[in-house]
Design a protein around this motif. Structure first.
Motif, PDB file in Angstrom:
ATOM      1  N   GLU A   1       0.767  -1.091   0.061  1.00  0.00           N
ATOM      2  CA  GLU A   1      -0.031  -0.009  -0.073  1.00  0.00           C
ATOM      3  C   GLU A   1       0.832   1.252  -0.002  1.00  0.00           C
ATOM      4  O   GLU A   1       0.568   2.274  -0.574  1.00  0.00           O
ATOM      5  N   LYS A   2       1.955   1.265   0.694  1.00  0.00           N
ATOM      6  CA  LYS A   2       2.949   2.339   0.545  1.00  0.00           C
ATOM      7  C   LYS A   2       3.751   2.545  -0.648  1.00  0.00           C
ATOM      8  O   LYS A   2       3.874   3.751  -1.075  1.00  0.00           O
ATOM      9  N   TRP A   3       4.143   1.328  -1.250  1.00  0.00           N
ATOM     10  CA  TRP A   3       5.221   1.671  -2.050  1.00  0.00           C
ATOM     11  C   TRP A   3       4.668   1.031  -3.703  1.00  0.00           C
ATOM     12  O   TRP A   3       5.425   1.297  -4.695  1.00  0.00           O
ATOM     13  N   GLY A   4       3.671  -0.157  -3.481  1.00  0.00           N
ATOM     14  CA  GLY A   4       3.380  -0.337  -4.930  1.00  0.00           C
ATOM     15  C   GLY A   4       3.720  -1.615  -5.143  1.00  0.00           C
ATOM     16  O   GLY A   4       3.061  -2.466  -6.260  1.00  0.00           O
ATOM     17  N   THR A   5       4.922  -2.464  -4.587  1.00  0.00           N
ATOM     18  CA  THR A   5       5.247  -3.594  -5.040  1.00  0.00           C
ATOM     19  C   THR A   5       4.295  -4.958  -4.407  1.00  0.00           C
ATOM     20  O   THR A   5       4.044  -4.704  -3.273  1.00  0.00           O
ATOM     21  N   PRO A   6       3.811  -5.788  -5.351  1.00  0.00           N
ATOM     22  CA  PRO A   6       2.804  -6.686  -5.023  1.00  0.00           C
ATOM     23  C   PRO A   6       3.368  -7.724  -3.969  1.00  0.00           C
ATOM     24  O   PRO A   6       4.466  -7.844  -3.832  1.00  0.00           O
ATOM     25  N   ILE A   7       2.520  -8.043  -2.874  1.00  0.00           N
ATOM     26  CA  ILE A   7       2.807  -8.988  -1.706  1.00  0.00           C
ATOM     27  C   ILE A   7       3.544 -10.129  -2.411  1.00  0.00           C
ATOM     28  O   ILE A   7       4.659 -10.300  -1.914  1.00  0.00           O
ATOM     29  N   ALA A   8       2.957 -10.725  -3.548  1.00  0.00           N
ATOM     30  CA  ALA A   8       3.849 -11.978  -3.885  1.00  0.00           C
ATOM     31  C   ALA A   8       5.264 -11.656  -4.523  1.00  0.00           C
ATOM     32  O   ALA A   8       6.082 -12.551  -4.246  1.00  0.00           O
ATOM     33  N   THR A   9       5.441 -10.443  -4.998  1.00  0.00           N
ATOM     34  CA  THR A   9       6.816 -10.072  -5.604  1.00  0.00           C
ATOM     35  C   THR A   9       7.735  -9.903  -4.183  1.00  0.00           C
ATOM     36  O   THR A   9       8.831 -10.232  -4.232  1.00  0.00           O
ATOM     37  N   GLN A  10       7.142  -9.417  -3.523  1.00  0.00           N
ATOM     38  CA  GLN A  10       8.052  -9.061  -2.051  1.00  0.00           C
ATOM     39  C   GLN A  10       8.420 -10.450  -1.484  1.00  0.00           C
ATOM     40  O   GLN A  10       9.781 -10.573  -1.260  1.00  0.00           O
ATOM     41  N   MET A  11       7.584 -11.333  -1.205  1.00  0.00           N
ATOM     42  CA  MET A  11       7.789 -12.487  -0.605  1.00  0.00           C
ATOM     43  C   MET A  11       8.896 -13.299  -1.718  1.00  0.00           C
ATOM     44  O   MET A  11       9.768 -13.974  -1.104  1.00  0.00           O
ATOM     45  N   ALA A  12       8.542 -13.280  -3.009  1.00  0.00           N
ATOM     46  CA  ALA A  12       9.373 -14.077  -4.070  1.00  0.00           C
ATOM     47  C   ALA A  12      10.838 -13.530  -3.621  1.00  0.00           C
ATOM     48  O   ALA A  12      11.825 -14.451  -3.700  1.00  0.00           O
ATOM     49  N   PHE A  13      11.385 -12.129  -3.603  1.00  0.00           N
ATOM     50  CA  PHE A  13      12.412 -11.668  -3.527  1.00  0.00           C
ATOM     51  C   PHE A  13      12.962 -12.217  -2.056  1.00  0.00           C
ATOM     52  O   PHE A  13      14.361 -12.691  -1.969  1.00  0.00           O
ATOM     53  N   ILE A  14      12.350 -12.099  -1.187  1.00  0.00           N
ATOM     54  CA  ILE A  14      12.869 -12.787   0.234  1.00  0.00           C
ATOM     55  C   ILE A  14      13.345 -14.165   0.211  1.00  0.00           C
ATOM     56  O   ILE A  14      14.281 -14.355   0.701  1.00  0.00           O
ATOM     57  N   GLN A  15      12.261 -15.068  -0.591  1.00  0.00           N
ATOM     58  CA  GLN A  15      12.653 -16.465  -0.757  1.00  0.00           C
ATOM     59  C   GLN A  15      13.996 -16.692  -1.532  1.00  0.00           C
ATOM     60  O   GLN A  15      14.844 -17.287  -1.279  1.00  0.00           O
ATOM     61  N   GLN A  16      14.221 -15.636  -2.322  1.00  0.00           N
ATOM     62  CA  GLN A  16      15.341 -15.805  -3.241  1.00  0.00           C
ATOM     63  C   GLN A  16      16.589 -15.533  -2.370  1.00  0.00           C
ATOM     64  O   GLN A  16      17.645 -16.075  -2.645  1.00  0.00           O
ATOM     65  N   GLU A  17      16.237 -14.532  -1.701  1.00  0.00           N
ATOM     66  CA  GLU A  17      17.668 -13.620  -1.036  1.00  0.00           C
ATOM     67  C   GLU A  17      18.020 -14.664   0.040  1.00  0.00           C
ATOM     68  O   GLU A  17      19.171 -14.717   0.531  1.00  0.00           O
ATOM     69  N   SER A  18      17.091 -15.045   1.216  1.00  0.00           N
ATOM     70  CA  SER A  18      17.400 -15.690   2.337  1.00  0.00           C
ATOM     71  C   SER A  18      16.726 -16.811   2.642  1.00  0.00           C
ATOM     72  O   SER A  18      16.911 -17.403   3.810  1.00  0.00           O
ATOM     73  N   SER A  19      15.892 -17.248   1.969  1.00  0.00           N
ATOM     74  CA  SER A  19      14.771 -18.461   2.040  1.00  0.00           C
ATOM     75  C   SER A  19      14.238 -18.311   3.565  1.00  0.00           C
ATOM     76  O   SER A  19      14.125 -19.326   4.317  1.00  0.00           O
TER      77      SER A  19
ATOM     78  N   GLU B   1      10.900 -10.000 -12.584  1.00  0.00           N
ATOM     79  CA  GLU B   1      12.182 -10.181 -13.287  1.00  0.00           C
ATOM     80  C   GLU B   1      13.107  -9.036 -13.094  1.00  0.00           C
ATOM     81  O   GLU B   1      14.370  -9.076 -12.756  1.00  0.00           O
ATOM     82  N   HIS B   2      12.708  -7.992 -13.733  1.00  0.00           N
ATOM     83  CA  HIS B   2      13.581  -7.002 -13.829  1.00  0.00           C
ATOM     84  C   HIS B   2      13.792  -6.064 -12.726  1.00  0.00           C
ATOM     85  O   HIS B   2      14.926  -5.436 -12.666  1.00  0.00           O
ATOM     86  N   LEU B   3      12.762  -6.175 -11.872  1.00  0.00           N
ATOM     87  CA  LEU B   3      13.086  -5.390 -10.663  1.00  0.00           C
ATOM     88  C   LEU B   3      14.133  -6.172  -9.910  1.00  0.00           C
ATOM     89  O   LEU B   3      14.743  -5.683  -9.166  1.00  0.00           O
ATOM     90  N   TYR B   4      14.247  -7.471 -10.071  1.00  0.00           N
ATOM     91  CA  TYR B   4      15.184  -8.305  -9.306  1.00  0.00           C
ATOM     92  C   TYR B   4      16.527  -8.174  -9.977  1.00  0.00           C
ATOM     93  O   TYR B   4      17.685  -7.730  -9.293  1.00  0.00           O
ATOM     94  N   TYR B   5      16.700  -7.687 -11.314  1.00  0.00           N
ATOM     95  CA  TYR B   5      17.851  -7.515 -11.956  1.00  0.00           C
ATOM     96  C   TYR B   5      18.347  -6.216 -11.282  1.00  0.00           C
ATOM     97  O   TYR B   5      19.670  -5.804 -11.055  1.00  0.00           O
ATOM     98  N   ALA B   6      17.581  -5.215 -11.243  1.00  0.00           N
ATOM     99  CA  ALA B   6      17.844  -3.668 -10.486  1.00  0.00           C
ATOM    100  C   ALA B   6      18.167  -3.891  -9.215  1.00  0.00           C
ATOM    101  O   ALA B   6      19.041  -3.382  -8.603  1.00  0.00           O
ATOM    102  N   TYR B   7      17.612  -4.527  -8.572  1.00  0.00           N
ATOM    103  CA  TYR B   7      17.823  -5.007  -6.883  1.00  0.00           C
ATOM    104  C   TYR B   7      19.049  -5.641  -6.853  1.00  0.00           C
ATOM    105  O   TYR B   7      19.831  -5.243  -5.832  1.00  0.00           O
ATOM    106  N   HIS B   8      19.505  -6.361  -7.777  1.00  0.00           N
ATOM    107  CA  HIS B   8      20.880  -7.197  -7.516  1.00  0.00           C
ATOM    108  C   HIS B   8      22.048  -6.179  -8.176  1.00  0.00           C
ATOM    109  O   HIS B   8      23.143  -6.245  -7.741  1.00  0.00           O
ATOM    110  N   GLU B   9      21.828  -5.611  -9.210  1.00  0.00           N
ATOM    111  CA  GLU B   9      22.883  -4.746  -9.834  1.00  0.00           C
ATOM    112  C   GLU B   9      22.844  -3.182  -9.493  1.00  0.00           C
ATOM    113  O   GLU B   9      23.704  -2.418  -9.794  1.00  0.00           O
ATOM    114  N   GLY B  10      21.564  -2.669  -9.016  1.00  0.00           N
ATOM    115  CA  GLY B  10      21.589  -1.270  -8.811  1.00  0.00           C
ATOM    116  C   GLY B  10      21.092  -0.643  -9.989  1.00  0.00           C
ATOM    117  O   GLY B  10      21.216  -1.262 -11.189  1.00  0.00           O
ATOM    118  N   ALA B  11      20.265   0.346 -10.008  1.00  0.00           N
ATOM    119  CA  ALA B  11      19.560   1.006 -11.097  1.00  0.00           C
ATOM    120  C   ALA B  11      20.535   1.328 -12.179  1.00  0.00           C
ATOM    121  O   ALA B  11      20.434   1.206 -13.219  1.00  0.00           O
TER     122      ALA B  11
END
Length: 226
Positions: free
Chosen positions: A67-85, A163-173
């Protein structure tokens, strides 16, 4: 001639050294205790419904970030699973010299979102607080939302493109705009995995999200979030 010795100096120094030792021990125990009492990683990480059934507060945190930033819940949790399980205190493994001499860690990444020190400090300054912790899911989801909004603004990536949000997350904008991820097979593979997981999580969440809405005594329909 023997010089007089003031035993009070030695007593004071000894007491100070002992105090420092006990403070160090206490801090170590406190930090290990925080790790001990952190939630265990979900048993079934392939199903977002099961994840939120184990940790319903995580749904609330991800919903607030959405609600604050716009990233869907599912995407947030997919990021976290990938980064830290979903492991709260994980850090990159140290390199060991000669098999037993510990060296430095390859990066300062830490916590659910594996945020590194410089960008975490930016987040604290711009959106978080001095009390934000990388080892707390509330702050990790907020950090991911903040970072993805910045990627959207700086690199024009849609918040519905995990997918591309994650590329930017990993490499920086900047790295994303230069296309540095294209030459890194492990980053490309991770980005595709994040996208597939986010899509799967979203389909699952569509079938169970009602369980986690209006679940608190003060959340009364029709005034609660739907």
């Amino acid at each position: 001639m023997r010089c007089p010795v003031d035993n009070r100096i030695f007593t004071s120094s000894s007491a100070f050294a002992s105090l420092r030792l006990w403070m160090a021990i206490g801090l170590s125990l406190f930090l290990s205790g925080c790790a001990t009492f952190a939630p265990n990683p979900p048993q079934d990480q392939s199903n977002i419904c099961e994840i939120f059934r184990e940790q319903p507060s995580w749904y609330d945190y991800a919903r607030e970030s959405q609600e604050k930033w716009g990233t869907p819940i599912a995407t947030q949790m997919a990021f976290i699973q990938q980064e830290s399980s979903f492991r709260s205190h994980i850090r990159p493994d140290r390199k060991y010299y000669l098999g037993f001499i510990p060296g430095p860690r390859p990066s300062s990444a830490k916590g659910y979102a594996q945020a590194q020190d410089p960008v975490w400090e930016e987040y604290e300054d711009q959106a978080g607080s001095l009390f934000a912790r990388r080892t707390h899911m509330k702050h990790a989801t907020d950090f991911i939302g903040w970072y993805n909004r910045r990627s959207q603004q700086q690199a024009g990536i849609s918040l519905t493109n995990p997918e591309h949000l994650y590329y930017a997350y990993h490499e920086g904008a900047g790295g994303y705009q230069r296309g540095t991820y294209r030459g890194k097979s492990h980053v490309l593979s991770a980005g595709r995995q994040v996208a597939a997981r986010a899509n799967r999580y979203q389909a699952q969440l569509n079938s169970c999200e009602a369980e986690f809405q209006c679940r608190k005594f003060y959340q009364v329909w029709p005034f609660c979030r739907r």
